[in-house]
Design a protein around this motif. Sequence first.
Motif, PDB file in Angstrom:
ATOM      1  N   ARG A   1      -3.525  -1.608 -11.560  1.00 11.91           N
ATOM      2  CA  ARG A   1      -4.755  -1.591 -10.868  1.00 11.91           C
ATOM      3  C   ARG A   1      -4.843  -1.442  -9.460  1.00 11.91           C
ATOM      4  NH1 ARG A   1      -8.894  -3.654 -14.557  1.00 11.91           N
ATOM      5  NH2 ARG A   1      -7.974  -4.680 -16.291  1.00 11.91           N
ATOM      6  N   ASP A   2      -5.763  -0.786  -8.697  1.00 12.79           N
ATOM      7  CA  ASP A   2      -5.742  -1.023  -7.150  1.00 12.79           C
ATOM      8  C   ASP A   2      -6.493  -2.233  -6.833  1.00 12.79           C
ATOM      9  OD1 ASP A   2      -8.383  -0.369  -7.270  1.00 12.79           O
ATOM     10  OD2 ASP A   2      -8.173   1.490  -6.652  1.00 12.79           O
TER      11      ASP A   2
ATOM     12  N   LEU B   1      -4.096   7.485  -1.324  1.00 13.26           N
ATOM     13  CA  LEU B   1      -3.201   6.955  -0.449  1.00 13.26           C
ATOM     14  C   LEU B   1      -3.793   5.609   0.207  1.00 13.26           C
ATOM     15  CD1 LEU B   1      -0.984   7.975   1.790  1.00 13.26           C
ATOM     16  CD2 LEU B   1      -2.806   8.656   3.064  1.00 13.26           C
ATOM     17  N   GLY B   2      -2.889   4.723   0.516  1.00 20.81           N
ATOM     18  CA  GLY B   2      -3.000   3.306   0.944  1.00 20.81           C
ATOM     19  C   GLY B   2      -3.539   2.370  -0.124  1.00 20.81           C
ATOM     20  N   ALA B   3      -3.532   2.741  -1.378  1.00 20.48           N
ATOM     21  CA  ALA B   3      -3.889   1.870  -2.579  1.00 20.48           C
ATOM     22  C   ALA B   3      -2.570   0.865  -2.627  1.00 20.48           C
ATOM     23  CB  ALA B   3      -4.239   2.485  -3.932  1.00 20.48           C
ATOM     24  N   LYS B   4      -3.299  -0.623  -2.996  1.00 18.69           N
ATOM     25  CA  LYS B   4      -2.320  -1.542  -2.984  1.00 18.69           C
ATOM     26  C   LYS B   4      -2.289  -1.740  -4.836  1.00 18.69           C
ATOM     27  CE  LYS B   4      -0.936  -6.212  -1.774  1.00 18.69           C
ATOM     28  NZ  LYS B   4      -1.668  -7.525  -1.478  1.00 18.69           N
TER      29      LYS B   4
ATOM     30  N   PRO C   1       0.786  -1.152   0.124  1.00 19.18           N
ATOM     31  CA  PRO C   1       0.114   0.015  -0.012  1.00 19.18           C
ATOM     32  C   PRO C   1       0.682   1.257   0.006  1.00 19.18           C
ATOM     33  CG  PRO C   1      -0.700  -1.479   1.425  1.00 19.18           C
ATOM     34  CD  PRO C   1       0.600  -2.111   1.164  1.00 19.18           C
ATOM     35  N   ILE C   2       0.270   2.117  -0.741  1.00 19.47           N
ATOM     36  CA  ILE C   2       1.011   3.454  -0.964  1.00 19.47           C
ATOM     37  C   ILE C   2       0.730   4.257   0.467  1.00 19.47           C
ATOM     38  CG2 ILE C   2       1.148   5.838  -1.986  1.00 19.47           C
ATOM     39  CD1 ILE C   2       0.329   4.360  -4.732  1.00 19.47           C
ATOM     40  N   THR C   3       2.041   4.565   1.103  1.00 20.50           N
ATOM     41  CA  THR C   3       2.091   5.327   2.480  1.00 20.50           C
ATOM     42  C   THR C   3       2.293   6.986   2.368  1.00 20.50           C
ATOM     43  OG1 THR C   3       4.286   4.874   2.904  1.00 20.50           O
ATOM     44  CG2 THR C   3       2.480   3.291   3.731  1.00 20.50           C
ATOM     45  N   ARG C   4       2.196   7.552   3.333  1.00 18.93           N
ATOM     46  CA  ARG C   4       2.472   8.929   3.319  1.00 18.93           C
ATOM     47  C   ARG C   4       4.037   9.023   3.137  1.00 18.93           C
ATOM     48  NH1 ARG C   4      -2.013  11.793   4.734  1.00 18.93           N
ATOM     49  NH2 ARG C   4      -3.695  10.795   5.682  1.00 18.93           N
ATOM     50  N   HIS C   5       4.551   8.149   3.893  1.00 18.89           N
ATOM     51  CA  HIS C   5       6.221   8.078   3.942  1.00 18.89           C
ATOM     52  C   HIS C   5       6.618   7.932   2.673  1.00 18.89           C
ATOM     53  CE1 HIS C   5      10.045   6.150   4.670  1.00 18.89           C
ATOM     54  NE2 HIS C   5      10.266   7.333   5.110  1.00 18.89           N
ATOM     55  N   ARG C   6       5.948   6.951   1.812  1.00 17.15           N
ATOM     56  CA  ARG C   6       6.377   6.766   0.226  1.00 17.15           C
ATOM     57  C   ARG C   6       6.287   7.851  -0.413  1.00 17.15           C
ATOM     58  NH1 ARG C   6       9.606   3.822  -1.659  1.00 17.15           N
ATOM     59  NH2 ARG C   6       8.666   2.142  -0.443  1.00 17.15           N
TER      60      ARG C   6
END
Length: 135
Positions: A119-120, A90-93, A19-24
Amino acid sequence: MSGARLNVGERIVHKEFPPITRHRLALYCGASGDHNPIHVDLDFARKAGFPDVFSHGMLVMAYLGQALTDAVPASRIRSFSTRFAAITQLGAKLTCEGTVAELIEQNGERRARLALTTRDETGEIKLAGEAIVAL
């Protein structure tokens, strides 16, 4: 990927990302030089009408490029293009895939045209594109 055995419709690119994080997003912001606050500043994103920050489109494209080069050596990629289809939250995998759409010969070289998607986890297409690769 063996060109002699490839078939149209065959999936040759497949990679899942965490998952896409704020840190990433912050790391990508610094590495890319894209400091648009819509990607890292929650207050700014909300004022712009979004519920939260969201991913840089070019980060999503970078994931697809990484998935492609994991499957095909970079020296065999003749072209790589994409179009953005939807905002990546945010959070998408993300899952990146590529299938053989066509087998062709160009400039005396056997090649494959790959249909690419990102795709998410809900199956929504975030990015679509194609690559031409030498076999």
